[in-house]
Design a protein around this motif. Structure first.
Motif, PDB file in Angstrom:
ATOM      1  N   ALA A  45       0.838  -1.204   0.000  1.00 14.03           N
ATOM      2  CA  ALA A  45       0.000   0.000   0.000  1.00 14.03           C
ATOM      3  C   ALA A  45       0.872   1.253   0.000  1.00 14.03           C
ATOM      4  N   TRP A  79      -1.768   3.259  -1.989  1.00 14.12           N
ATOM      5  CA  TRP A  79      -3.099   2.728  -1.730  1.00 14.12           C
ATOM      6  C   TRP A  79      -3.334   2.671  -0.233  1.00 14.12           C
ATOM      7  N   THR A  80      -4.594   2.371   0.147  1.00 19.14           N
ATOM      8  CA  THR A  80      -4.867   2.028   1.537  1.00 19.14           C
ATOM      9  C   THR A  80      -4.495   0.556   1.720  1.00 19.14           C
ATOM     10  N   TYR A 101      -7.245  -1.730   0.379  1.00 20.38           N
ATOM     11  CA  TYR A 101      -7.232  -1.833  -1.084  1.00 20.38           C
ATOM     12  C   TYR A 101      -6.085  -2.739  -1.528  1.00 20.38           C
ATOM     13  N   ALA A 102      -4.936  -2.623  -0.873  1.00 17.68           N
ATOM     14  CA  ALA A 102      -3.797  -3.478  -1.219  1.00 17.68           C
ATOM     15  C   ALA A 102      -4.153  -4.955  -1.014  1.00 17.68           C
TER      16      ALA A 102
END
Length: 121
Positions: free
Chosen positions: A88, A93-94, A97-98
């Motif tokens: 991330a 990314w968060t 999300y990763a």
């Protein structure tokens, strides 16, 4: 998350080619793939639509490659594997999300096994 693209045995729609402009044209912020020079609204709509679809397809493919790379970086068999937090941070990314991208990438890599080496992205 984008829909996976068709696998090798399924037909893939071919978007309009993204044509690159000369350096002088790129330097002019008013130019965009020659759209500003199209006078006919029907032609303009058609070409702008082609470009829109081409960019969408390119974005979907790029996201798939991001996901496969994330899955490879998170592979527990790698001595230098990254955690979802590390992925991330690297990708902007968060962490949630990763994690989803790693899962999506694993699914994509499973689908490519037998057709090409997983490390060939």
């Amino acid at each position: 998350m984008p829909e996976p693209t068709p696998r090798p045995n399924e037909p893939r729609l071919r978007p309009a080619p993204l044509l690159f402009e000369p350096v002088e044209a790129v330097a002019d912020p008013e130019r965009f793939f020659g759209l500003e020079s199209i006078d006919d609204p029907g032609t303009l709509l058609a070409r702008a639509t082609e470009l829109t679809l081409a960019f969408r397809v390119a974005t979907d493919r790029a996201v798939e490659f991001q996901a496969m790379a994330a899955a490879q970086l998170a592979d527990p068999r790698r001595f230098d594997r990254l955690t979802p937090a590390g992925i991330a941070e690297r990708a902007g990314w968060t962490e949630d999300y990763a994690k989803k991208m790693v899962e999506f990438g694993r699914d994509l890599l499973k689908g490519t096994e037998g057709t090409e080496p997983a490390g060939s992205i």
